[in-house]
Design a protein around this motif. Structure first.
Motif, short mmCIF file in Angstrom:
data_model
loop_
_atom_site.label_atom_id
_atom_site.label_comp_id
_atom_site.label_asym_id
_atom_site.label_seq_id
_atom_site.Cartn_x
_atom_site.Cartn_y
_atom_site.Cartn_z
N LEU A 143 -14.03 0.71 -25.47
CA LEU A 143 -13.01 -0.09 -24.79
C LEU A 143 -12.67 -1.29 -25.67
CD1 LEU A 143 -14.40 -0.27 -21.12
CD2 LEU A 143 -12.90 1.47 -22.12
N ASP A 144 -11.39 -1.46 -25.93
CA ASP A 144 -10.93 -2.59 -26.73
C ASP A 144 -10.46 -3.70 -25.81
OD1 ASP A 144 -9.93 -4.19 -28.80
OD2 ASP A 144 -8.00 -3.17 -28.80
N ASP A 145 -11.02 -4.90 -25.99
CA ASP A 145 -10.64 -6.09 -25.22
C ASP A 145 -10.89 -5.90 -23.73
OD1 ASP A 145 -9.75 -8.63 -24.69
OD2 ASP A 145 -7.62 -8.16 -24.86
N ALA A 146 -12.15 -5.68 -23.37
CA ALA A 146 -12.45 -5.34 -21.98
C ALA A 146 -13.58 -6.15 -21.36
CB ALA A 146 -12.79 -3.84 -21.89
N PHE A 147 -13.98 -7.26 -21.96
CA PHE A 147 -15.11 -8.00 -21.41
C PHE A 147 -14.83 -8.47 -19.99
CE2 PHE A 147 -17.91 -11.90 -21.22
CZ PHE A 147 -19.10 -11.19 -21.13
N GLN A 148 -13.60 -8.90 -19.71
CA GLN A 148 -13.25 -9.37 -18.37
C GLN A 148 -12.81 -8.23 -17.44
OE1 GLN A 148 -12.06 -11.10 -21.20
NE2 GLN A 148 -13.72 -12.58 -20.95
N HIS A 149 -12.69 -7.01 -17.98
CA HIS A 149 -12.22 -5.89 -17.15
C HIS A 149 -13.43 -5.22 -16.50
CE1 HIS A 149 -8.96 -3.13 -16.05
NE2 HIS A 149 -9.90 -2.19 -16.07
N ARG A 150 -13.87 -5.77 -15.39
CA ARG A 150 -15.14 -5.35 -14.81
C ARG A 150 -15.03 -4.19 -13.84
NH1 ARG A 150 -19.05 -10.23 -13.41
NH2 ARG A 150 -20.42 -8.40 -13.35
N LYS A 151 -13.87 -3.55 -13.77
CA LYS A 151 -13.71 -2.39 -12.90
C LYS A 151 -14.48 -1.19 -13.42
CE LYS A 151 -9.12 -3.57 -11.10
NZ LYS A 151 -7.69 -3.15 -10.99
N ILE A 152 -14.88 -1.25 -14.68
CA ILE A 152 -15.59 -0.12 -15.28
C ILE A 152 -16.94 -0.59 -15.82
CG2 ILE A 152 -14.43 -0.42 -17.52
CD1 ILE A 152 -14.49 2.67 -17.76
N VAL A 153 -17.97 0.17 -15.57
CA VAL A 153 -19.32 -0.12 -16.06
C VAL A 153 -19.38 0.24 -17.54
CG1 VAL A 153 -21.77 0.43 -15.84
CG2 VAL A 153 -20.32 0.32 -13.80
N ARG A 154 -20.04 -0.58 -18.33
CA ARG A 154 -20.20 -0.28 -19.74
C ARG A 154 -21.69 -0.15 -20.07
NH1 ARG A 154 -17.23 -4.94 -20.12
NH2 ARG A 154 -15.89 -3.76 -18.76
N ASP A 155 -22.01 0.72 -21.03
CA ASP A 155 -23.39 0.94 -21.44
C ASP A 155 -23.83 -0.03 -22.52
OD1 ASP A 155 -24.12 3.66 -20.00
OD2 ASP A 155 -22.09 3.87 -20.77
N LEU A 156 -22.85 -0.60 -23.21
CA LEU A 156 -23.11 -1.65 -24.19
C LEU A 156 -21.93 -2.61 -24.16
CD1 LEU A 156 -24.93 -2.74 -26.49
CD2 LEU A 156 -23.57 -1.36 -28.09
N ASP A 157 -22.21 -3.88 -23.90
CA ASP A 157 -21.17 -4.90 -23.75
C ASP A 157 -21.28 -5.89 -24.91
OD1 ASP A 157 -18.99 -5.87 -22.41
OD2 ASP A 157 -20.05 -6.38 -20.58
N ILE A 158 -20.30 -5.84 -25.80
CA ILE A 158 -20.31 -6.68 -27.00
C ILE A 158 -19.24 -7.75 -26.87
CG2 ILE A 158 -20.04 -6.74 -29.51
CD1 ILE A 158 -20.81 -3.76 -29.54
N VAL A 159 -19.60 -8.99 -27.14
CA VAL A 159 -18.65 -10.10 -27.11
C VAL A 159 -18.53 -10.68 -28.52
CG1 VAL A 159 -18.14 -12.40 -26.20
CG2 VAL A 159 -19.13 -10.66 -24.71
N VAL A 160 -17.30 -10.88 -28.96
CA VAL A 160 -17.03 -11.41 -30.29
C VAL A 160 -16.56 -12.86 -30.16
CG1 VAL A 160 -15.78 -11.05 -32.45
CG2 VAL A 160 -16.29 -9.10 -30.97
N VAL A 161 -17.16 -13.75 -30.95
CA VAL A 161 -16.81 -15.17 -30.96
C VAL A 161 -16.40 -15.57 -32.37
CG1 VAL A 161 -17.65 -17.53 -30.58
CG2 VAL A 161 -18.39 -15.68 -29.06
N ASN A 162 -15.30 -16.30 -32.47
CA ASN A 162 -14.71 -16.66 -33.76
C ASN A 162 -15.40 -17.89 -34.37
OD1 ASN A 162 -13.06 -17.19 -35.94
ND2 ASN A 162 -11.24 -17.63 -34.74
N ALA A 163 -16.07 -17.69 -35.50
CA ALA A 163 -16.76 -18.80 -36.17
C ALA A 163 -15.82 -19.80 -36.80
CB ALA A 163 -17.71 -18.26 -37.24
#
Length: 347
Positions: A143-163
């Motif tokens: 899933l691309d750009d889905a951290f806030q899209h909580r309607k679907i369960v994810r098996d691995l949730d990765i968050v990217v932060v801009n240094a």
């Protein structure tokens, strides 16, 4: 009084609303659907320009190289279509950037063997994919750009932060760039601090993220190839002098990549993230480049946004425009990321 100060009440309200929504999901009042196919989500906690698209590309290539067929489901930001749209069936690309969104069109082109779907509702996108490709289901869905899209369960949730934007975790929208309160990082399985150009400058933000007690990996963006817009590789050397133009969330990273590629930037033209290009804008780029004796160079994402318009694409092609590809690089965390990605498909 600064504009950020004036926007604090709106930011506080926005934080309350998003915080309440998350609590309703956490307590099971709002329900999430679980896909029978493993799901990896790549997203961010701030708006734009974090480097999630290169990471999605890296993950898809890793899975495909490991023999695991992969699908991408994205919102398709900036597209003119609505609902579920099949962008690529893994054998041919069916629509361009106008109907898919520039980032999604680029991902489809860079991964021709990958099924790509756009859908605002990721659950509907995954269910469509399962019906449409029942005879050749992917082994994993990214899933691309889905951290806030909580309607679907994810098996691995990765968050990217801009240094390269160390203050972007300081305030909620609209006063700052946070999409939700910082405590939302507690949902992440893995945090990636991206676009690192200076280890010392990124150290305070790295320390802030490590206080979440979530695993944090460091990543950098390195320049790939300088391409002619007809798809042929262009020569890169220190004599190339450029007018750099882009409509992206964090153009400083693009300039850094050009510098790393040995390209000297003499002039710039920047537009809003995902802003549609007009004939007047392209004409001004072409004319200024010609007047100053510069090569116009843009990002791969921007080129995909332009390429769907034959007139604009033709203007840039005739002017010898180039675009620069980029690649994700992990100084010390690639093995950890690979281990976690394989853990998803081995469950």
């Amino acid at each position: 009084m600064s504009s950020a100060t004036l926007l604090r009440p709106a930011a506080a309200l926005y934080g309350m609303v998003t915080g309440l929504r998350n609590r309703l999901y956490d307590r099971g009042i709002f329900k999430s659907w679980r896909s029978p196919i493993p799901v990896v989500s790549v997203g961010n906690i701030t708006t734009g320009g974090t480097g999630k698209t290169p990471l999605v590309d890296w993950i898809v290539k890793f899975y495909e190289a490991s023999g695991i067929p992969t699908a991408i489901v994205s919102r398709g930001y900036g597209r003119r279509t609505k609902g579920v749209q099949l962008v690529s069936d893994g054998r041919r690309i069916l629509v361009g950037s106008l109907d898919a969104g520039d980032e999604t069109a680029m991902l489809a082109a860079r991964n021709p063997g990958t099924i790509v779907v756009v859908a605002e509702n990721r659950v509907e996108g995954v269910q469509f994919l399962m019906r449409q490709f029942a005879n050749r289901l992917p082994g994993v869905i990214v899933l691309d750009d889905a951290f806030q899209h909580r309607k679907i369960v994810r098996d691995l949730d990765i968050v990217v932060v801009n240094a390269s934007a160390p203050n972007e975790l300081d305030a909620m929208l609209p006063a700052g760039r946070l999409r939700e309160p910082l405590r939302g990082l507690n949902r992440a399985d893995l945090i990636i601090l991206s676009k690192i150009t200076d280890d010392a400058k990124s150290a305070p933000l790295l320390a802030q993220l490590e206080r979440t007690r979530k695993p944090v990996l460091r990543s950098k963006i390195k320049p790939g190839k300088l391409m002619k817009v007809d798809g042929r590789e262009a020569e890169t050397n220190e004599s190339v002098k450029a007018l750099a133009f882009a409509g992206i969330g964090a153009p400083a990273g693009f300039l850094h990549s050009l510098e790393d590629a040995g390209i000297k930037v003499e002039a710039t033209k920047f537009f809003r993230d995902h802003e549609p290009y007009t004939e007047a804008a392209i004409r001004s780029i072409v004319e200024e480049s010609a007047r100053k004796g510069l090569v116009s160079i843009t990002t791969e994402k921007d080129w995909f946004r332009i390429a769907d318009d034959p007139e604009l694409a033709g203007m840039l092609a005739n002017a010898g425009c180039r675009y620069l590809t980029i690649e994700q690089e992990f100084p010390d965390g690639a093995k950890e990321l690979e281990k976690r990605l394989m853990g998803v498909v081995k469950r």
